[in-house]
Design a protein around this motif. Structure first.
Motif, PDB file in Angstrom:
ATOM      1  N   LEU A   2       0.835  -1.169   0.071  1.00 14.68           N
ATOM      2  CA  LEU A   2      -0.085   0.268   0.487  1.00 14.68           C
ATOM      3  C   LEU A   2       1.029   0.870  -0.071  1.00 14.68           C
ATOM      4  CD1 LEU A   2      -3.140   1.064   0.166  1.00 14.68           C
ATOM      5  CD2 LEU A   2      -3.102   1.493   2.475  1.00 14.68           C
ATOM      6  N   THR A   3       0.704   2.325  -0.893  1.00 16.74           N
ATOM      7  CA  THR A   3       1.159   3.199  -0.642  1.00 16.74           C
ATOM      8  C   THR A   3       0.465   4.687  -0.265  1.00 16.74           C
ATOM      9  OG1 THR A   3      -0.105   4.159  -2.922  1.00 16.74           O
ATOM     10  CG2 THR A   3       2.560   3.261  -3.164  1.00 16.74           C
ATOM     11  N   GLU A   4       1.874   5.685   0.271  1.00 18.75           N
ATOM     12  CA  GLU A   4       1.187   6.646   0.472  1.00 18.75           C
ATOM     13  C   GLU A   4       0.416   7.137  -0.158  1.00 18.75           C
ATOM     14  OE1 GLU A   4       2.597   7.908   3.753  1.00 18.75           O
ATOM     15  OE2 GLU A   4       4.001   7.440   4.623  1.00 18.75           O
ATOM     16  N   ARG A   5       0.456   7.396  -1.494  1.00 25.32           N
ATOM     17  CA  ARG A   5      -0.578   8.405  -2.268  1.00 25.32           C
ATOM     18  C   ARG A   5      -2.187   7.965  -2.123  1.00 25.32           C
ATOM     19  NH1 ARG A   5      -0.259   9.842  -8.676  1.00 25.32           N
ATOM     20  NH2 ARG A   5      -2.462  10.697  -8.955  1.00 25.32           N
ATOM     21  N   ALA A   6      -2.036   6.290  -1.743  1.00 23.79           N
ATOM     22  CA  ALA A   6      -3.888   5.457  -2.009  1.00 23.79           C
ATOM     23  C   ALA A   6      -3.847   5.620  -0.452  1.00 23.79           C
ATOM     24  CB  ALA A   6      -2.994   3.751  -2.766  1.00 23.79           C
ATOM     25  N   SER A   7      -2.754   5.637  -0.094  1.00 23.01           N
ATOM     26  CA  SER A   7      -3.767   5.757   1.988  1.00 23.01           C
ATOM     27  C   SER A   7      -3.659   6.982   1.611  1.00 23.01           C
ATOM     28  CB  SER A   7      -2.500   5.276   2.712  1.00 23.01           C
ATOM     29  OG  SER A   7      -3.030   5.381   4.755  1.00 23.01           O
ATOM     30  N   SER A   8      -3.863   8.060   1.534  1.00 27.04           N
ATOM     31  CA  SER A   8      -4.497   9.236   1.664  1.00 27.04           C
ATOM     32  C   SER A   8      -4.921   9.999   1.163  1.00 27.04           C
ATOM     33  CB  SER A   8      -3.104   9.815   0.980  1.00 27.04           C
ATOM     34  OG  SER A   8      -1.831  10.426   1.660  1.00 27.04           O
ATOM     35  N   ARG A   9      -5.579   8.849  -0.250  1.00 21.63           N
ATOM     36  CA  ARG A   9      -6.530   9.455  -0.677  1.00 21.63           C
ATOM     37  C   ARG A   9      -7.957   8.373   0.015  1.00 21.63           C
ATOM     38  NH1 ARG A   9      -7.828   8.350  -7.538  1.00 21.63           N
ATOM     39  NH2 ARG A   9      -9.522   7.910  -7.837  1.00 21.63           N
ATOM     40  N   VAL A  10      -7.575   7.234   0.281  1.00 18.43           N
ATOM     41  CA  VAL A  10      -8.866   7.190   0.672  1.00 18.43           C
ATOM     42  C   VAL A  10      -8.501   7.108   2.476  1.00 18.43           C
ATOM     43  CG1 VAL A  10      -9.735   4.375   2.046  1.00 18.43           C
ATOM     44  CG2 VAL A  10      -8.192   5.269  -0.241  1.00 18.43           C
ATOM     45  N   CYS A  11      -8.041   7.979   2.960  1.00 15.68           N
ATOM     46  CA  CYS A  11      -8.250   8.800   4.295  1.00 15.68           C
ATOM     47  C   CYS A  11      -8.646  10.197   3.585  1.00 15.68           C
ATOM     48  CB  CYS A  11      -6.758   9.185   4.720  1.00 15.68           C
ATOM     49  SG  CYS A  11      -5.183   8.113   5.677  1.00 15.68           S
ATOM     50  N   MET A  22      -3.527  -5.162  10.188  1.00 15.33           N
ATOM     51  CA  MET A  22      -2.607  -6.135  11.349  1.00 15.33           C
ATOM     52  C   MET A  22      -0.964  -5.148  10.919  1.00 15.33           C
ATOM     53  SD  MET A  22      -3.528  -7.447  13.797  1.00 15.33           S
ATOM     54  CE  MET A  22      -2.502  -8.204  14.691  1.00 15.33           C
ATOM     55  N   ASN A  23      -0.851  -4.817   9.462  1.00 12.04           N
ATOM     56  CA  ASN A  23      -0.248  -3.823   9.198  1.00 12.04           C
ATOM     57  C   ASN A  23       0.453  -2.955  10.331  1.00 12.04           C
ATOM     58  OD1 ASN A  23       2.012  -2.758   8.242  1.00 12.04           O
ATOM     59  ND2 ASN A  23       1.765  -4.039   6.188  1.00 12.04           N
ATOM     60  N   LYS A  24       1.490  -3.075  10.944  1.00 11.83           N
ATOM     61  CA  LYS A  24       2.086  -1.060  11.252  1.00 11.83           C
ATOM     62  C   LYS A  24       2.526  -0.203  10.936  1.00 11.83           C
ATOM     63  CE  LYS A  24       2.540  -3.997  15.810  1.00 11.83           C
ATOM     64  NZ  LYS A  24       2.557  -4.028  17.487  1.00 11.83           N
ATOM     65  N   GLU A  25       3.198  -0.978   9.633  1.00 11.27           N
ATOM     66  CA  GLU A  25       3.811   0.582   8.551  1.00 11.27           C
ATOM     67  C   GLU A  25       2.691   1.951   8.830  1.00 11.27           C
ATOM     68  OE1 GLU A  25       4.983  -0.643   5.109  1.00 11.27           O
ATOM     69  OE2 GLU A  25       6.113  -2.176   6.362  1.00 11.27           O
ATOM     70  N   LYS A  26       2.903   2.940   7.912  1.00 11.02           N
ATOM     71  CA  LYS A  26       2.821   4.185   8.504  1.00 11.02           C
ATOM     72  C   LYS A  26       1.182   3.745   7.494  1.00 11.02           C
ATOM     73  CE  LYS A  26       3.957   9.159   7.794  1.00 11.02           C
ATOM     74  NZ  LYS A  26       5.068  10.708   7.547  1.00 11.02           N
ATOM     75  N   PRO A  27       1.554   3.862   5.837  1.00 10.36           N
ATOM     76  CA  PRO A  27       0.142   3.860   5.228  1.00 10.36           C
ATOM     77  C   PRO A  27      -1.298   3.179   6.149  1.00 10.36           C
ATOM     78  CG  PRO A  27       2.647   3.461   3.975  1.00 10.36           C
ATOM     79  CD  PRO A  27       2.529   3.269   5.685  1.00 10.36           C
ATOM     80  N   TYR A  28      -0.494   2.060   6.621  1.00  8.62           N
ATOM     81  CA  TYR A  28      -1.925   1.167   7.153  1.00  8.62           C
ATOM     82  C   TYR A  28      -2.296   1.964   8.108  1.00  8.62           C
ATOM     83  CZ  TYR A  28       0.475  -2.148   3.895  1.00  8.62           C
ATOM     84  OH  TYR A  28       0.309  -2.875   2.693  1.00  8.62           O
ATOM     85  N   GLU A  29      -1.291   2.376   9.422  1.00  7.85           N
ATOM     86  CA  GLU A  29      -1.709   3.232  10.914  1.00  7.85           C
ATOM     87  C   GLU A  29      -2.161   4.892  10.181  1.00  7.85           C
ATOM     88  OE1 GLU A  29      -1.657   4.507  14.397  1.00  7.85           O
ATOM     89  OE2 GLU A  29      -1.192   2.484  13.037  1.00  7.85           O
ATOM     90  N   HIS A  30      -2.584   4.926   8.933  1.00 10.58           N
ATOM     91  CA  HIS A  30      -3.260   5.783   8.591  1.00 10.58           C
ATOM     92  C   HIS A  30      -4.482   5.736   8.594  1.00 10.58           C
ATOM     93  CE1 HIS A  30       0.085   9.042   7.567  1.00 10.58           C
ATOM     94  NE2 HIS A  30      -0.062   9.132   8.467  1.00 10.58           N
ATOM     95  N   LEU A  31      -4.618   4.017   7.799  1.00 10.64           N
ATOM     96  CA  LEU A  31      -6.046   3.966   8.000  1.00 10.64           C
ATOM     97  C   LEU A  31      -6.426   3.500   8.590  1.00 10.64           C
ATOM     98  CD1 LEU A  31      -5.887   1.058   4.152  1.00 10.64           C
ATOM     99  CD2 LEU A  31      -6.319   3.699   4.712  1.00 10.64           C
ATOM    100  N   ARG A  32      -5.810   3.124   9.764  1.00 10.85           N
ATOM    101  CA  ARG A  32      -6.419   2.625  11.566  1.00 10.85           C
ATOM    102  C   ARG A  32      -7.291   4.030  11.954  1.00 10.85           C
ATOM    103  NH1 ARG A  32      -2.656  -1.581  12.144  1.00 10.85           N
ATOM    104  NH2 ARG A  32      -1.885   0.309  12.627  1.00 10.85           N
ATOM    105  N   LEU A  33      -6.320   5.187  12.388  1.00 10.51           N
ATOM    106  CA  LEU A  33      -6.518   5.584  12.482  1.00 10.51           C
ATOM    107  C   LEU A  33      -7.422   6.434  12.091  1.00 10.51           C
ATOM    108  CD1 LEU A  33      -5.682   7.758  15.026  1.00 10.51           C
ATOM    109  CD2 LEU A  33      -4.214   9.040  12.898  1.00 10.51           C
ATOM    110  N   THR A  34      -7.834   7.466  10.893  1.00 16.07           N
ATOM    111  CA  THR A  34      -8.815   7.849   9.820  1.00 16.07           C
ATOM    112  C   THR A  34     -10.164   6.620  10.219  1.00 16.07           C
ATOM    113  OG1 THR A  34      -7.388   8.298   8.576  1.00 16.07           O
ATOM    114  CG2 THR A  34      -8.857   8.879   8.171  1.00 16.07           C
ATOM    115  N   SER A  92      -3.865   5.814  17.790  1.00 20.34           N
ATOM    116  CA  SER A  92      -4.239   5.114  17.026  1.00 20.34           C
ATOM    117  C   SER A  92      -5.151   4.112  18.730  1.00 20.34           C
ATOM    118  CB  SER A  92      -3.957   4.088  16.506  1.00 20.34           C
ATOM    119  OG  SER A  92      -3.743   4.115  15.304  1.00 20.34           O
ATOM    120  N   LYS A  93      -3.693   4.257  19.118  1.00 20.64           N
ATOM    121  CA  LYS A  93      -4.338   3.612  20.984  1.00 20.64           C
ATOM    122  C   LYS A  93      -5.396   4.164  21.425  1.00 20.64           C
ATOM    123  CE  LYS A  93       0.017   0.851  21.362  1.00 20.64           C
ATOM    124  NZ  LYS A  93      -0.591  -0.621  21.281  1.00 20.64           N
TER     125      LYS A  93
END
Length: 327
Positions: A103-112, A147-159, A199-200
């Protein structure tokens, strides 16, 4: 309902091509009202631009910039033709990427950006119930279970957590009932386990708000397995708080709030009398909270509730707190 132009309610077959809406987001400046906020016409053009794949990504970003100044944005989004479906399409499209590490930062940002617009709808009192009735939170649960902790996935989780947080923030009983029925607790516990501190914090805030309702407390304490799952998540976060607790103040406060609310259930309190984490008596924690009267009161009430037969509170609560926060 907002007085919307006909173009937002239905799609004109003659304008279904990209050319009809592309100018909405390219080569134009933001038109504003006399008060400096984006004009309604400008916002309506951005909403129309969501219909075109070529202009959607930019329109998502620009619409998010209008949230703070356009109080009617939620109404415009909800009541305009096909807009919520378009936002859900963005979420569905990322499902294929969340199970792999690409998952790329750009794709994550778009969904966020799409999620942030849904949060706007979830926050508004006139669209919140409609949002729930449409079962839209169900579309977010796969993102909360990442379950992925990398930044793009964390952004999805948090948003995604932000959307759920917007639903529970007012303490709306219908919203909390819906979330309990749709099994939000396991999703929040997973975020409390794998998310970063922010996120926590949001996940724990959601659990705290749910527990504050009698239905939520009853739900959590109805079965031992359910209660212990929440207890383990809270204890693990306590044990893993950063050494610099000042960065974890809000998380710590919500953890204490959850323990306090659990201690108000006779069944849960009987357990907490023997298994309340010893980290809660750490002088560092008390010193951190000394300037937060609400958190200090919560701690006092928590110790008062569990002091009967508690094995590690052998002196009065007031004396214990005074000794621990004394410079």
């Amino acid at each position: 309902m907002a007085n919307l132009p006909q173009s937002l309610f239905g799609s004109d077959p003659s304008s279904s091509s990209s050319g009809a809406v592309a100018p909405s987001t390219s080569g134009t400046t933001t038109s504003t009202t006399d008060h400096g906020e984006p004009s309604r016409v400008y916002v309506e053009k951005l909403i129309l631009a969501l219909r075109d794949d070529k202009t959607r990504e930019r329109a998502l970003g620009l619409l998010n910039k209008t949230k703070a100044t356009r109080e009617d944005l939620a109404l415009l989004l909800w009541h305009s033709f096909g807009t919520i479906f378009t936002l859900l399409e963005e979420i569905l499209a990322v499902y294929r990427s969340i199970s792999n590490p690409n998952l790329t930062e750009r794709a994550s940002s778009r969904v966020c950006n799409a999620l942030a617009l849904l949060q706007c709808v979830a926050s508004h009192p006139d669209t919140r119930k409609l949002f729930i009735k449409a079962n839209i939170p169900h579309y977010l649960y796969p993102l909360l279970n990442i379950m992925n902790k990398e930044k793009p996935y964390e952004h999805l989780r948090l948003t995604s957590l932000g959307v759920i947080g917007a639903l529970v923030k007012p303490g709306d009983e219908d919203a909390i009932h819906f979330l309990l029925e749709s099994q939000i607790f396991p999703c929040c516990l997973r975020c409390m386990d794998v998310g970063n501190d922010l996120s926590k914090t949001v996940a724990t805030f959601i659990v705290h708000k749910i527990l504050m309702k009698d239905e939520g407390l009853k739900y959590c304490c109805a079965y031992a397995q359910r209660f212990y799952a929440v207890g383990r998540a809270l204890e693990n976060m306590l044990e893993n708080l950063a050494e610099d607790l000042s960065h974890s103040h809000h998380l710590l406060k919500h953890i204490i709030g959850c323990y306090l609310r659990l201690s108000q259930s006779p069944r849960a309190c009987d357990v907490l009398r023997y298994c309340l984490p010893t980290r809660l008596r750490d002088p560092t924690i008390f010193n951190l909270l000394r300037d937060d009267p609400t958190a200090m009161v919560w701690l006092q009430e928590l110790y008062h509730n569990v002091s009967n037969r508690a094995q590690w509170t052998t002196i009065p609560t007031g004396e214990l707190l005074a000794s621990l926060i004394r410079p």
